[in-house]
Design a protein around this motif. Structure first.
Motif, PDB file in Angstrom:
ATOM      1  N   PRO A 154       0.828  -1.035  -0.025  1.00 63.40           N
ATOM      2  CA  PRO A 154      -0.160   0.022   0.071  1.00 63.40           C
ATOM      3  C   PRO A 154       0.928   1.288   0.182  1.00 63.40           C
ATOM      4  O   PRO A 154       1.992   1.458   0.728  1.00 63.40           O
ATOM      5  N   ARG A 155       0.580   2.281  -0.934  1.00 63.64           N
ATOM      6  CA  ARG A 155       1.253   3.539  -0.964  1.00 63.64           C
ATOM      7  C   ARG A 155       1.419   4.347   0.286  1.00 63.64           C
ATOM      8  O   ARG A 155       2.457   4.858   0.557  1.00 63.64           O
ATOM      9  N   ALA A 156       0.389   4.209   0.975  1.00 61.67           N
ATOM     10  CA  ALA A 156       0.286   5.080   2.441  1.00 61.67           C
ATOM     11  C   ALA A 156       1.175   4.469   3.216  1.00 61.67           C
ATOM     12  O   ALA A 156       1.946   5.359   3.922  1.00 61.67           O
ATOM     13  N   MET A 157       1.122   3.033   3.465  1.00 62.38           N
ATOM     14  CA  MET A 157       2.116   2.412   4.432  1.00 62.38           C
ATOM     15  C   MET A 157       3.688   2.425   3.990  1.00 62.38           C
ATOM     16  O   MET A 157       4.475   2.853   4.639  1.00 62.38           O
ATOM     17  N   VAL A 158       3.823   2.441   2.705  1.00 63.15           N
ATOM     18  CA  VAL A 158       5.139   2.913   2.202  1.00 63.15           C
ATOM     19  C   VAL A 158       5.810   4.200   2.394  1.00 63.15           C
ATOM     20  O   VAL A 158       6.890   4.547   2.954  1.00 63.15           O
ATOM     21  N   TYR A 159       4.822   5.271   2.122  1.00 60.46           N
ATOM     22  CA  TYR A 159       5.144   6.606   2.403  1.00 60.46           C
ATOM     23  C   TYR A 159       5.297   7.109   4.069  1.00 60.46           C
ATOM     24  O   TYR A 159       6.386   7.460   4.319  1.00 60.46           O
ATOM     25  N   VAL A 160       4.450   6.483   4.802  1.00 57.09           N
ATOM     26  CA  VAL A 160       4.752   6.596   6.177  1.00 57.09           C
ATOM     27  C   VAL A 160       6.037   6.071   6.808  1.00 57.09           C
ATOM     28  O   VAL A 160       6.752   6.573   7.668  1.00 57.09           O
ATOM     29  N   THR A 161       6.203   4.754   6.360  1.00 60.40           N
ATOM     30  CA  THR A 161       7.431   4.080   6.820  1.00 60.40           C
ATOM     31  C   THR A 161       8.729   4.814   6.209  1.00 60.40           C
ATOM     32  O   THR A 161       9.614   5.065   6.844  1.00 60.40           O
ATOM     33  N   MET A 162       8.748   5.465   4.870  1.00 59.44           N
ATOM     34  CA  MET A 162       9.917   6.187   4.448  1.00 59.44           C
ATOM     35  C   MET A 162       9.974   7.342   5.166  1.00 59.44           C
ATOM     36  O   MET A 162      11.134   7.928   5.562  1.00 59.44           O
ATOM     37  N   LEU A 163       8.983   7.996   5.454  1.00 60.51           N
ATOM     38  CA  LEU A 163       8.837   9.268   6.349  1.00 60.51           C
ATOM     39  C   LEU A 163       9.540   9.179   7.533  1.00 60.51           C
ATOM     40  O   LEU A 163      10.395   9.890   8.135  1.00 60.51           O
ATOM     41  N   ALA A 213       9.619  -7.669  -7.347  1.00 63.27           N
ATOM     42  CA  ALA A 213      10.183  -6.809  -6.258  1.00 63.27           C
ATOM     43  C   ALA A 213      10.042  -5.246  -6.887  1.00 63.27           C
ATOM     44  O   ALA A 213       9.846  -5.074  -8.016  1.00 63.27           O
ATOM     45  N   THR A 214      10.026  -4.184  -5.879  1.00 62.78           N
ATOM     46  CA  THR A 214      10.061  -3.017  -6.475  1.00 62.78           C
ATOM     47  C   THR A 214      10.951  -2.386  -7.439  1.00 62.78           C
ATOM     48  O   THR A 214      12.207  -2.887  -7.206  1.00 62.78           O
ATOM     49  N   GLY A 215      10.567  -2.058  -8.587  1.00 65.55           N
ATOM     50  CA  GLY A 215      11.233  -1.601  -9.625  1.00 65.55           C
ATOM     51  C   GLY A 215      11.917  -2.473 -10.695  1.00 65.55           C
ATOM     52  O   GLY A 215      12.616  -2.415 -11.521  1.00 65.55           O
ATOM     53  N   TRP A 274      13.676  -8.537   9.021  1.00 65.52           N
ATOM     54  CA  TRP A 274      12.476  -8.280   9.822  1.00 65.52           C
ATOM     55  C   TRP A 274      11.999  -7.183   9.432  1.00 65.52           C
ATOM     56  O   TRP A 274      12.698  -6.180   8.767  1.00 65.52           O
ATOM     57  N   GLY A 275      10.893  -6.543   9.952  1.00 69.78           N
ATOM     58  CA  GLY A 275      10.096  -5.292   9.806  1.00 69.78           C
ATOM     59  C   GLY A 275      10.040  -4.829   8.156  1.00 69.78           C
ATOM     60  O   GLY A 275       9.816  -5.996   7.503  1.00 69.78           O
ATOM     61  N   PRO A 276      10.015  -3.598   8.169  1.00 75.09           N
ATOM     62  CA  PRO A 276      10.102  -3.347   6.835  1.00 75.09           C
ATOM     63  C   PRO A 276      10.956  -3.791   5.796  1.00 75.09           C
ATOM     64  O   PRO A 276      10.883  -3.502   4.504  1.00 75.09           O
ATOM     65  N   VAL A 291       8.829  -7.831   0.949  1.00 79.95           N
ATOM     66  CA  VAL A 291       7.503  -8.194   1.397  1.00 79.95           C
ATOM     67  C   VAL A 291       7.196  -7.563   2.720  1.00 79.95           C
ATOM     68  O   VAL A 291       6.253  -7.821   3.059  1.00 79.95           O
ATOM     69  N   GLY A 292       8.112  -6.660   3.348  1.00 75.28           N
ATOM     70  CA  GLY A 292       8.118  -6.248   4.673  1.00 75.28           C
ATOM     71  C   GLY A 292       6.889  -5.353   4.914  1.00 75.28           C
ATOM     72  O   GLY A 292       6.412  -5.379   5.765  1.00 75.28           O
ATOM     73  N   LEU A 293       6.345  -4.555   3.750  1.00 77.87           N
ATOM     74  CA  LEU A 293       5.010  -3.547   3.739  1.00 77.87           C
ATOM     75  C   LEU A 293       4.140  -4.143   3.214  1.00 77.87           C
ATOM     76  O   LEU A 293       3.240  -3.581   2.921  1.00 77.87           O
ATOM     77  N   MET A 294       4.195  -5.584   2.563  1.00 77.77           N
ATOM     78  CA  MET A 294       2.933  -5.982   1.770  1.00 77.77           C
ATOM     79  C   MET A 294       1.868  -6.223   2.818  1.00 77.77           C
ATOM     80  O   MET A 294       1.747  -6.414   3.859  1.00 77.77           O
ATOM     81  N   SER A 295       0.645  -6.271   2.072  1.00 79.16           N
ATOM     82  CA  SER A 295      -0.563  -6.188   2.785  1.00 79.16           C
ATOM     83  C   SER A 295      -1.318  -7.535   2.075  1.00 79.16           C
ATOM     84  O   SER A 295      -1.512  -7.260   0.868  1.00 79.16           O
ATOM     85  N   PRO A 296      -1.871  -8.379   2.730  1.00 81.46           N
ATOM     86  CA  PRO A 296      -1.863  -8.937   3.999  1.00 81.46           C
ATOM     87  C   PRO A 296      -0.225  -9.220   4.404  1.00 81.46           C
ATOM     88  O   PRO A 296       0.567  -9.268   3.543  1.00 81.46           O
ATOM     89  N   GLY A 297       0.196  -9.159   5.556  1.00 79.36           N
ATOM     90  CA  GLY A 297       1.570  -9.234   6.036  1.00 79.36           C
ATOM     91  C   GLY A 297       2.170 -10.364   5.537  1.00 79.36           C
ATOM     92  O   GLY A 297       1.843 -11.407   5.218  1.00 79.36           O
ATOM     93  N   PRO A 298       3.630 -10.381   5.880  1.00 81.19           N
ATOM     94  CA  PRO A 298       4.528 -11.445   5.414  1.00 81.19           C
ATOM     95  C   PRO A 298       4.060 -12.770   6.049  1.00 81.19           C
ATOM     96  O   PRO A 298       4.503 -13.872   5.367  1.00 81.19           O
ATOM     97  N   GLU A 299       3.693 -12.910   7.139  1.00 82.46           N
ATOM     98  CA  GLU A 299       3.419 -14.129   7.640  1.00 82.46           C
ATOM     99  C   GLU A 299       2.171 -14.762   7.153  1.00 82.46           C
ATOM    100  O   GLU A 299       1.990 -15.928   6.867  1.00 82.46           O
ATOM    101  N   VAL A 300       1.045 -13.868   6.619  1.00 83.80           N
ATOM    102  CA  VAL A 300      -0.020 -14.471   5.788  1.00 83.80           C
ATOM    103  C   VAL A 300       0.475 -15.149   4.458  1.00 83.80           C
ATOM    104  O   VAL A 300       0.036 -16.076   3.941  1.00 83.80           O
ATOM    105  N   LEU A 301       1.425 -14.121   4.049  1.00 84.96           N
ATOM    106  CA  LEU A 301       1.930 -14.542   2.609  1.00 84.96           C
ATOM    107  C   LEU A 301       2.589 -15.986   2.865  1.00 84.96           C
ATOM    108  O   LEU A 301       2.279 -16.487   2.180  1.00 84.96           O
ATOM    109  N   ILE A 302       3.616 -15.996   3.656  1.00 90.88           N
ATOM    110  CA  ILE A 302       4.372 -17.384   3.769  1.00 90.88           C
ATOM    111  C   ILE A 302       3.305 -18.408   3.962  1.00 90.88           C
ATOM    112  O   ILE A 302       3.520 -19.554   3.396  1.00 90.88           O
TER     113      ILE A 302
END
Length: 183
Positions: free
Chosen positions: A20-29, A99-101, A120-122, A161-172
């Protein structure tokens, strides 16, 4: 004999993971703000250690820089990468990811040796290892070559995948649910 990717299944079994773009923006911020504040703090400390006092209005300027520059920097990066964020589609036909880009990759389920998470994390990454490199198909699309890790004779693909929705645990969990069991 039908090719493994030619088996047709229900069209609605795809599970999509995206950033999600909003999650990426807030994390980068937050990351940019933390780095910028530390750099400004070091600049002030070095300046004071060298005997150069700060003028009265410098503190206000430093505070403004600490608030404005990370927000602008994060917004510019977000706009540059707007349509290039990482994604992953899991369906009965196999696994498609980018992956991104990077260019997208397709792997049939029978061609996947292992999937795992690292970091871990983002900064969490999915590591997808095909049984053999020729099982993976790099698809047409914008971006650079897929992110790969080569160790010995083994090739693995990396997806952020750190910022993917649903989260990495759901993905795996979804990937392990779909992977054929090896006996």
């Amino acid at each position: 004999m039908a090719h493994i990717d030619q088996v047709l299944g229900p069209a609605d079994d795809t599970v999509t993971f995206f950033q999600p773009r909003a999650m990426v923006y807030v994390t980068m911020l937050w990351v940019a703000a933390a780095v910028w504040v530390v750099c400004l703090g070091l600049h002030i400390l070095i300046r004071l250690a060298l005997g150069h006092p700060l003028p009265g209005d410098s503190l206000v300027m430093y505070l403004e820089l600490a608030l404005i520059l990370p927000a602008v920097f994060s917004a510019v990066i977000l706009l540059v990468a707007w349509k290039r964020f990482g994604w992953l589609h899991s369906s009965m036909h196999g696994l498609d990811f980018a992956a991104t880009g990077r260019k997208p990759v397709h792997l049939p389920w029978a061609g996947i040796a292992t999937v795992s998470l690292r970091h871990w994390g983002p900064f969490r990454e999915l590591v997808v290892t095909p049984i053999a490199p020729d099982f993976a198909t790099v698809l047409d699309g914008a971006g650079r070559a897929p992110r790969m890790r080569k160790r010995g004779g083994e090739v693995s693909y990396l997806v952020d995948v750190g910022l993917m929705s649903p989260g990495p645990e759901v993905l795996i969990a979804e990937l392990h649910r779909r992977l054929p069991t090896k006996v």
